[in-house]
Write a protein that holds these residues in place. Structure first.
Motif, PDB file in Angstrom:
ATOM      1  N   VAL A 194       0.756  -0.397  -0.492  1.00  0.00           N
ATOM      2  CA  VAL A 194      -0.356   0.821   0.050  1.00  0.00           C
ATOM      3  C   VAL A 194       1.215   1.129   0.502  1.00  0.00           C
ATOM      4  N   ARG A 195       0.482   2.780  -0.946  1.00  0.00           N
ATOM      5  CA  ARG A 195       0.876   3.503  -0.478  1.00  0.00           C
ATOM      6  C   ARG A 195       0.177   4.386   0.110  1.00  0.00           C
ATOM      7  N   ILE A 196       1.262   5.516   1.373  1.00  0.00           N
ATOM      8  CA  ILE A 196      -0.322   5.885   1.354  1.00  0.00           C
ATOM      9  C   ILE A 196       0.673   7.947   0.895  1.00  0.00           C
ATOM     10  N   GLU A 197      -0.641   8.576   0.505  1.00  0.00           N
ATOM     11  CA  GLU A 197      -0.400   9.790  -0.338  1.00  0.00           C
ATOM     12  C   GLU A 197      -0.310  11.273   1.005  1.00  0.00           C
ATOM     13  N   ARG A 198       0.105  12.334   0.854  1.00  0.00           N
ATOM     14  CA  ARG A 198      -0.947  13.154   1.420  1.00  0.00           C
ATOM     15  C   ARG A 198      -0.740  14.853   0.618  1.00  0.00           C
ATOM     16  N   MET A 199      -2.077  14.801   0.385  1.00  0.00           N
ATOM     17  CA  MET A 199      -2.417  16.056  -1.120  1.00  0.00           C
ATOM     18  C   MET A 199      -1.167  17.470  -0.019  1.00  0.00           C
ATOM     19  N   LEU A 200      -0.475  18.256  -1.155  1.00  0.00           N
ATOM     20  CA  LEU A 200      -0.006  19.473  -0.904  1.00  0.00           C
ATOM     21  C   LEU A 200      -0.644  20.282  -2.301  1.00  0.00           C
ATOM     22  N   GLU A 201      -0.477  21.799  -1.500  1.00  0.00           N
ATOM     23  CA  GLU A 201      -0.975  22.814  -2.890  1.00  0.00           C
ATOM     24  C   GLU A 201       0.185  23.225  -3.360  1.00  0.00           C
ATOM     25  N   MET A 202       0.206  23.640  -4.594  1.00  0.00           N
ATOM     26  CA  MET A 202       1.741  23.761  -5.057  1.00  0.00           C
ATOM     27  C   MET A 202       1.299  24.966  -6.136  1.00  0.00           C
ATOM     28  N   VAL A 203       1.471  25.957  -5.748  1.00  0.00           N
ATOM     29  CA  VAL A 203       1.458  27.502  -6.417  1.00  0.00           C
ATOM     30  C   VAL A 203       2.517  27.576  -7.547  1.00  0.00           C
ATOM     31  N   SER A 204       2.074  28.181  -8.985  1.00  0.00           N
ATOM     32  CA  SER A 204       2.830  27.529 -10.197  1.00  0.00           C
ATOM     33  C   SER A 204       3.844  29.029 -10.213  1.00  0.00           C
ATOM     34  N   ASP A 205       4.279  29.728 -10.737  1.00  0.00           N
ATOM     35  CA  ASP A 205       4.543  30.853 -10.624  1.00  0.00           C
ATOM     36  C   ASP A 205       3.737  31.698 -11.843  1.00  0.00           C
ATOM     37  N   SER A 206       2.784  31.585 -11.958  1.00  0.00           N
ATOM     38  CA  SER A 206       1.659  32.312 -12.755  1.00  0.00           C
ATOM     39  C   SER A 206       1.127  32.665 -11.091  1.00  0.00           C
ATOM     40  N   GLY A 207       0.912  31.906 -10.776  1.00  0.00           N
ATOM     41  CA  GLY A 207      -0.099  32.109  -9.653  1.00  0.00           C
ATOM     42  C   GLY A 207      -1.531  31.044  -8.632  1.00  0.00           C
ATOM     43  N   ASN A 208      -1.525  30.054 -10.356  1.00  0.00           N
ATOM     44  CA  ASN A 208      -2.779  29.040  -9.794  1.00  0.00           C
ATOM     45  C   ASN A 208      -1.932  28.313  -8.974  1.00  0.00           C
ATOM     46  N   VAL A 209      -2.860  27.509  -8.067  1.00  0.00           N
ATOM     47  CA  VAL A 209      -3.290  26.802  -6.900  1.00  0.00           C
ATOM     48  C   VAL A 209      -3.152  25.369  -7.671  1.00  0.00           C
ATOM     49  N   GLN A 210      -2.784  24.586  -7.023  1.00  0.00           N
ATOM     50  CA  GLN A 210      -2.539  23.001  -8.286  1.00  0.00           C
ATOM     51  C   GLN A 210      -2.659  22.194  -6.889  1.00  0.00           C
ATOM     52  N   GLU A 211      -3.046  21.420  -6.692  1.00  0.00           N
ATOM     53  CA  GLU A 211      -2.894  20.033  -5.567  1.00  0.00           C
ATOM     54  C   GLU A 211      -2.541  18.699  -6.509  1.00  0.00           C
ATOM     55  N   VAL A 212      -1.592  18.102  -5.366  1.00  0.00           N
ATOM     56  CA  VAL A 212      -0.963  16.912  -5.862  1.00  0.00           C
ATOM     57  C   VAL A 212      -0.705  16.635  -4.737  1.00  0.00           C
ATOM     58  N   TRP A 213      -0.751  14.951  -5.022  1.00  0.00           N
ATOM     59  CA  TRP A 213      -1.070  14.119  -4.116  1.00  0.00           C
ATOM     60  C   TRP A 213       0.482  13.637  -3.857  1.00  0.00           C
ATOM     61  N   LEU A 214       1.039  13.324  -3.099  1.00  0.00           N
ATOM     62  CA  LEU A 214       3.033  12.978  -2.878  1.00  0.00           C
ATOM     63  C   LEU A 214       2.701  11.589  -2.298  1.00  0.00           C
ATOM     64  N   PRO A 215       3.586  10.904  -2.387  1.00  0.00           N
ATOM     65  CA  PRO A 215       3.561   9.407  -1.982  1.00  0.00           C
ATOM     66  C   PRO A 215       4.660   9.978   0.058  1.00  0.00           C
ATOM     67  N   LEU A 216       3.773   9.764   0.656  1.00  0.00           N
ATOM     68  CA  LEU A 216       4.422   9.867   1.718  1.00  0.00           C
ATOM     69  C   LEU A 216       4.976   8.011   2.612  1.00  0.00           C
ATOM     70  N   VAL A 217       4.276   6.981   2.478  1.00  0.00           N
ATOM     71  CA  VAL A 217       4.919   6.231   3.207  1.00  0.00           C
ATOM     72  C   VAL A 217       4.780   5.116   1.786  1.00  0.00           C
ATOM     73  N   THR A 218       5.145   4.258   1.756  1.00  0.00           N
ATOM     74  CA  THR A 218       4.774   2.714   1.087  1.00  0.00           C
ATOM     75  C   THR A 218       5.267   1.321   2.207  1.00  0.00           C
ATOM     76  N   ALA A 219       4.154   1.334   1.887  1.00  0.00           N
ATOM     77  CA  ALA A 219       4.096  -0.454   3.381  1.00  0.00           C
ATOM     78  C   ALA A 219       3.832  -1.607   3.009  1.00  0.00           C
TER      79      ALA A 219
END
Length: 105
Positions: free
Chosen positions: A10-35
């Motif tokens: 299983v992989r547990i992912e955490r959502m982070l909000e990334m802000v691009s250079d143009s100022g757009n906010v994008q939600e990205v799920w990044l891997p936190l733990v693989t177990a």
């Protein structure tokens, strides 16, 4: 917790909000733990919503105690499906973690 029962990855992912250079906010799920995990319970609970009949797949995942802190805001991926974490319970004294989850429709 027996190592032989931890047969599923299983992989547990955490959502982070990334802000691009143009100022757009994008939600990205990044891997936190693989177990490795034991899928202890996988049931389908049927319920009625108005006049539409549906179902929610629920499962309990048992993993060894992770180094990273996991919360119900995180999500889990297992067998190509996304699962929302609905509950967490410590097993013993930081021996393991019980994760209750519902499949994302």
């Amino acid at each position: 917790m027996r190592a032989g029962k931890l047969q599923h990855r299983v992989r547990i992912e955490r959502m982070l909000e990334m802000v691009s250079d143009s100022g757009n906010v994008q939600e990205v799920w990044l891997p936190l733990v693989t177990a490795r995990a034991e899928v202890k319970e996988a049931t389908t609970t049927e319920f009625l919503t108005g006049q539409i009949e549906g179902y929610t797949a629920r499962a309990v995942f048992l993993i060894r105690w992770p180094v990273q802190t996991i919360s119900t805001a995180d999500r889990l991926t297992y067998a190509g499906k996304l699962w929302n974490i609905t509950g967490l319970s410590e097993i013993g004294r930081r021996r393991g973690l019980e994760i209750r989850a519902e499949a994302v429709a």
